[in-house]
Design an enzyme around this catalytic site. Structure first.
Site, PDB file in Angstrom:
ATOM      1  N   THR A 183       5.584  12.379  -4.190  1.00  0.00           N
ATOM      2  CA  THR A 183       6.635  13.395  -4.071  1.00  0.00           C
ATOM      3  C   THR A 183       7.529  13.469  -5.307  1.00  0.00           C
ATOM      4  O   THR A 183       8.328  14.385  -5.437  1.00  0.00           O
ATOM      5  CB  THR A 183       7.531  13.103  -2.845  1.00  0.00           C
ATOM      6  OG1 THR A 183       8.100  11.806  -3.017  1.00  0.00           O
ATOM      7  CG2 THR A 183       6.733  13.143  -1.557  1.00  0.00           C
ATOM      8  N   VAL A 220       6.346  12.781 -11.500  1.00  0.00           N
ATOM      9  CA  VAL A 220       5.019  12.480 -12.028  1.00  0.00           C
ATOM     10  C   VAL A 220       3.970  12.727 -10.947  1.00  0.00           C
ATOM     11  O   VAL A 220       2.898  13.280 -11.205  1.00  0.00           O
ATOM     12  CB  VAL A 220       4.963  11.034 -12.561  1.00  0.00           C
ATOM     13  CG1 VAL A 220       3.550  10.672 -13.000  1.00  0.00           C
ATOM     14  CG2 VAL A 220       5.933  10.863 -13.725  1.00  0.00           C
ATOM     15  N   SER A 259       7.522   6.873  -0.287  1.00  0.00           N
ATOM     16  CA  SER A 259       8.369   5.883   0.370  1.00  0.00           C
ATOM     17  C   SER A 259       8.333   6.058   1.882  1.00  0.00           C
ATOM     18  O   SER A 259       7.912   7.096   2.396  1.00  0.00           O
ATOM     19  CB  SER A 259       9.804   6.047  -0.127  1.00  0.00           C
ATOM     20  OG  SER A 259      10.331   7.248   0.405  1.00  0.00           O
ATOM     21  N   LEU A 304       4.600   5.830  -9.280  1.00  0.00           N
ATOM     22  CA  LEU A 304       5.728   5.128  -8.658  1.00  0.00           C
ATOM     23  C   LEU A 304       6.820   4.782  -9.670  1.00  0.00           C
ATOM     24  O   LEU A 304       6.539   4.549 -10.846  1.00  0.00           O
ATOM     25  CB  LEU A 304       5.231   3.827  -8.016  1.00  0.00           C
ATOM     26  CG  LEU A 304       4.356   3.986  -6.769  1.00  0.00           C
ATOM     27  CD1 LEU A 304       3.714   2.641  -6.413  1.00  0.00           C
ATOM     28  CD2 LEU A 304       5.168   4.525  -5.585  1.00  0.00           C
ATOM     29  N   ASP A 305       8.040   4.724  -9.183  1.00  0.00           N
ATOM     30  CA  ASP A 305       9.135   4.212 -10.010  1.00  0.00           C
ATOM     31  C   ASP A 305       8.941   2.728 -10.259  1.00  0.00           C
ATOM     32  O   ASP A 305       8.405   2.008  -9.417  1.00  0.00           O
ATOM     33  CB  ASP A 305      10.476   4.420  -9.283  1.00  0.00           C
ATOM     34  CG  ASP A 305      10.973   5.842  -9.418  1.00  0.00           C
ATOM     35  OD1 ASP A 305      10.510   6.568 -10.327  1.00  0.00           O
ATOM     36  OD2 ASP A 305      11.813   6.238  -8.593  1.00  0.00           O
ATOM     37  N   CYS A 349       5.857   8.055 -22.434  1.00  0.00           N
ATOM     38  CA  CYS A 349       5.577   9.408 -22.904  1.00  0.00           C
ATOM     39  C   CYS A 349       5.800   9.580 -24.412  1.00  0.00           C
ATOM     40  O   CYS A 349       5.002  10.238 -25.085  1.00  0.00           O
ATOM     41  CB  CYS A 349       6.420  10.409 -22.126  1.00  0.00           C
ATOM     42  SG  CYS A 349       8.138   9.945 -21.939  1.00  0.00           S
ATOM     43  N   HIS A 363       8.288  16.466 -25.775  1.00  0.00           N
ATOM     44  CA  HIS A 363       9.050  15.558 -26.634  1.00  0.00           C
ATOM     45  C   HIS A 363       8.700  15.839 -28.092  1.00  0.00           C
ATOM     46  O   HIS A 363       7.526  15.860 -28.468  1.00  0.00           O
ATOM     47  CB  HIS A 363       8.692  14.100 -26.332  1.00  0.00           C
ATOM     48  CG  HIS A 363       9.188  13.593 -25.008  1.00  0.00           C
ATOM     49  ND1 HIS A 363       9.989  14.327 -24.161  1.00  0.00           N
ATOM     50  CD2 HIS A 363       8.996  12.390 -24.376  1.00  0.00           C
ATOM     51  CE1 HIS A 363      10.269  13.602 -23.083  1.00  0.00           C
ATOM     52  NE2 HIS A 363       9.678  12.440 -23.177  1.00  0.00           N
ATOM     53  N   ASN A 371       5.271  15.751 -22.405  1.00  0.00           N
ATOM     54  CA  ASN A 371       5.613  14.445 -21.854  1.00  0.00           C
ATOM     55  C   ASN A 371       5.149  14.219 -20.421  1.00  0.00           C
ATOM     56  O   ASN A 371       4.950  13.072 -20.022  1.00  0.00           O
ATOM     57  CB  ASN A 371       7.121  14.218 -21.939  1.00  0.00           C
ATOM     58  CG  ASN A 371       7.907  15.292 -21.252  1.00  0.00           C
ATOM     59  OD1 ASN A 371       7.810  16.468 -21.615  1.00  0.00           O
ATOM     60  ND2 ASN A 371       8.683  14.924 -20.250  1.00  0.00           N
TER      61      ASN A 371
END
Lengths: 359, 359, 359, 359
Positions: free
Chosen positions: A11, A14, A36, A83-84, A150, A247, A334
């Site tokens: 969600t 990325v 999550s 994932l973070d 990135c 970037h 990026n």
């Protein structure tokens, strides 16, 4: 024979890009989406605030989001992790130990010498670490590969052909102007970045300085670990600018071997660079890894970020530097080559190399 | 006893800033405004598309715009020129030969060794060229002083105290992120800069590389010309970013004398720098020429550009560089200290030094 | 004899604006600052991410942030509340019951018929509700006054003089283009608003449609409650646009009395409007409550939002409407007159009217 | 059997969009490109500052730009004109008199009762004017059709199905927030629109108020002219906002027939609208002319402008209006359906109707 993929962090920013790219992919299908526990159990369309132009792909809208538990993704041939980093370490390790194939966009394992850090158009040879990685974790088919930060991604695509053609780089100075999408969602507050530059991105300079040396380095002779370049000095300064995607990086380099190449020789080498990903016919590999622009005022993020469907790096302003040998400006998308796209193209390479077993 | 000022190019971006700053000035009054023949004869308010927040100052609204002819400005004690470089060369020389005092923002005479290129909080000692300049042109009271390019201005304010404290700079690499107001009006098309970076500003890098060496250089012993620094290498890369006002610059430097100062020593020197303009009590001189910020994410154009009413340079992120000795990020208000404000503060210095004779 | 003020929600966007405005105020001094328990006990400068151009005022930097408890603010003559609506209801009531004077920017009590909803340059006569409010709550000196929603504020400043001069409004259609600062910090994600318009602001249209009718309404004859205008139809559409400060509103109106005034008559009335706040000499009252612009392309947020130091409303494009009688475009500074500034100017009016007792 | 097309004003903003869309078109090929005499004789890539993401299409890069003379375009089956209105009048008439088929984006002939003003997904029945037009100009195959102003285009797509389903509209109030690309290149200066709204677009409100009545009107019984709707009042207010592509419009309408439809009935009619362009299978016709969004905060330009490849209009926030019957917000891609795309889709309709003869 389609490859079943699972997306972790589906969600997020990325994750959404993984879904957008995979929804149109000829070999991969989206089989499962994970997020999550707050999202788990909901339809994807209800769990997600979709931020990419266009709508959520039809095949994903009604998928039920799962928790990120390996047993719920056991029938996936490949896992893409968006994932973070605060949760990626534990979850990805659980998936790896369950003998799953994980392509991670998180930073957690990038410094592990046994985990390949692969930019697909730069160093697919680092896949050679996988047999050793499997043996250590006693895996049959699983492995873990990370893609790079990135900003690093754009830089190493430019440096790799120069290193190949002209030998080691003695010094690299790079200053970035990075897009807001790199910070995820909600990410950067509009009050912070409107009519503004933020001259700092936490941890980013360290990532560029470390990852460049790992990606451009070689494996040891046993193919059990990656050795960092040890004779290259690199200094990175990272800024956030009011740009949505893409970037931009200003690079000055000095070669070890002198006399150094001329700007025209640099241009020729960049322009003719062909990566292994192209040679083995990967679907997402761009026609050209590097597009050299000859106009003074290019590359520009808005005009060039989608070159090669976001998989090309665009380079311009190749010229002599008063201090070092050569300076130039590059642009990388990026969230495509710099994130989800690297994961996907890495998986295509793994598939072509026979490292991916479909069920 | 007020100083009568005339403003050339008064309807343009720099001219408007001269008017805004001078309209509130305790010593200078706006006596005459000049612009192209297309505007001449009109009321200022009708000839101008005013682009600064707030309204045209009352005392100027109904002034009749004059053509830029020296004879029409003979009763002005000081001339501020915001003319475009395509006309500035000829007009400013006509004014100089008419024995008028000209402070120019144009680039035309910046490379003339006999013309001081002065950033007011950096090198007012270069006013010592004026006797020689007057003798060459056989002038009684007139002279011509230029201020520097906006990006150069910020850079030399940072470098001057370091050069004074730690000796010559061997190497300077600077990358800029410059505001759109630097390009004048209409200047940069919104279609070119929205969601974008333009990695090129015509002539800007050459200006930074040349002007820095002149401003930080000394006069010869005869005080007849300015000598460029000859042992400093400087490489500049200039970019336009979507910011209204305020140029941000990332700087890496190497000192000739080793061991080089620590970041803390650099901070101390920057923070305690006092310029002659402050010492002699110039009205527009800021309380601090340099404001050092200790937060990681500063300076930022939107938050810091008005520091010292736009006359201070704000510096942050002072830290070691992997390649050179030190790197940091600075911010300068490009249309105040970087343009009109430099002209005004230079004139205040000239007044304090007795170089300006009021009628 | 200074008025001691306390600021609730002092670390937030509105609280910061209160601090910035009060730090330069000749009558009010900042005596106490309050925020959530997370901030309480810290220095203000450490508890706050300051987002206004310039630095935190010196006198506040080292103040210790208090919890928002009435007993901790008992020595304040006036309380300004910039609290979020999720906590404002309870806290402000506690302060009121402790016999404190509260000027609230929150929406919680705006619909209470006993609480004046006052835009300072529009309806200070609604202060007449205070005796009744005090009697109900058995207070000696305390009372609670709210200011209006930011968009409503601009609208009613324009409508009040028209209502006075030309009688009741039958119909109002208003469409807004609102600045990001209205959403607080972090507020609007840059990914949501860059290169974009968000055609919805939760609850905003209802606020405009309700508050306008209350502010332009009269008190009943007992002065115990405010009566809503009941013969006016109003329809509001609210949009968020990529602007930092300043809400722009396009308004079409129809008068009950026909024939309706001409655009020139409208302009005359708007241009000559003088509010009670000006007449009684309040410090923050602008020279002109309404500035009428005659150029086609004004008002513009960037150029006009600071008119009257942010306390004026700027109106332009007054012209006939094909559907109703008149249409025009207005601009209000949403965080000055539209928020903190209204609270401060309301307090100045209360002081002038003798409603504020200083200790 | 390809249709040969010529593009006038090919180097401008609209011309570039024609080229981008036609370069991928299955039926049309780009045969000739025309521009001002300043560009004529040059390669297209040298005459053009390309501003669309991606590169100039290969087949056009080396085409030699021609002057806009009918004799140089005699072998084109269709002419698309993206000329500026200051030259379009004369040039388009010369092309028409040379018996060429011209689809014009310029405003010059939109008010001519004999020239169809066609939004392709709204009123292709107006092609029935062509026999009369040919007879007046004694043409065999040529004719002139204009498309509508970009803002009008979005509005009439929304209103057409409502008019068909619920009868005449009594009143329309519309307020626009228009993208910068609508002003061409260089168009809007960044200094004018950054952090700003410009509440005025010259001539735009008059165009919306006139063109809507023509497009939604019927031809007379002789099919010799278009009759304007005469019982509908429309009032338009047009604003420029900092958005690259995509015009957002807030619309309030009142129907003549009462009781008026409910929001749900409106949604149903909008959602199920099918235009003739879709029914006859035109290549560029979108799957859905109108996409209705049910989320509160849509449509948004950045997320919705490319719906239907830029040929769909996206509508959201359908709800009751306190003043009229219904209000809603719509979004149209101003340079695709609102400009070049309308011309192309109109040509596809003409081809399908047998009005276009290929050589």
């Amino acid at each position: 024979m389609k490859v079943k993929t699972g997306i972790l962090g589906a969600t997020g920013t990325v994750g959404q890009r993984f879904i957008e790219l995979l929804s149109k992919h000829p070999q991969f299908i989206i089989h499962s989406v994970g997020a999550s526990s707050r999202s788990a159990g909901k339809k994807y369309s209800e769990a997600t605030k979709w931020k990419i132009t266009g709508d959520i792909p039809e095949q994903v809208k009604n998928m039920i989001v799962k928790e990120c538990k390996a047993k719920l993704f056991g029938d996936c041939d490949v896992i893409f992790s968006g994932l973070d980093s605060d949760v990626a370490g534990e979850i990805e390790m659980e998936f790896l130990k369950a003998d799953l194939v994980v392509f991670s966009n998180a930073k957690n394992y990038r410094k592990d010498p046994m985990v390949p850090l692969i930019v697909p158009t730069v160093n697919p040879s680092h896949f050679n670490l996988i047999p050793h990685q499997r043996s250590i974790h006693t895996l049959k088919k699983g492995f873990l590969v990370t893609n790079s930060n990135c900003s690093t991604t754009g830089l190493v695509v430019a440096l790799k052909p120069l290193q190949e053609a002209f030998g080691p780089l003695e010094t690299i100075i790079v200053q970035t102007m990075q897009a807001i999408s790199g910070a995820g969602y909600p990410g950067v507050s509009s009050l912070d970045i409107f009519d503004n530059v933020i001259p700092f991105i936490s941890g980013e300079e360290e990532k560029m300085e470390y990852e460049t040396l790992k990606i451009l380095g070689d494996l040891n002779s046993d193919q059990t670990e990656c050795k960092l370049l040890d004779s290259t000095n690199i200094s990175a300064t990272c800024n956030r600018v009011p740009v949505i995607d893409g970037h931009t990086e200003c690079v000055s380099i000095k070669f070890k071997n002198q006399p150094s190449p001329t700007p025209q020789e640099i241009v020729n080498v960049l322009d003719s660079y062909v990566s292994e990903a192209q040679q083995i016919g990967c679907h997402s590999a761009p026609n050209k890894c590097i597009i050299v622009r000859h106009d003074d005022d290019r590359p520009q993020p808005r005009l060039d970020r989608n070159n090669g469907n976001g998989y090309s790096v665009t380079i311009g302003r190749v010229r002599k530097c008063n201090v070092f040998d050569i300076k130039f400006t590059l642009l990388v998308h990026n969230t495509i080559l710099g994130a989800a796209g690297s994961g996907i193209l890495n998986a295509e390479i793994a598939l072509a190399k026979g490292l991916l077993k479909t069920q």
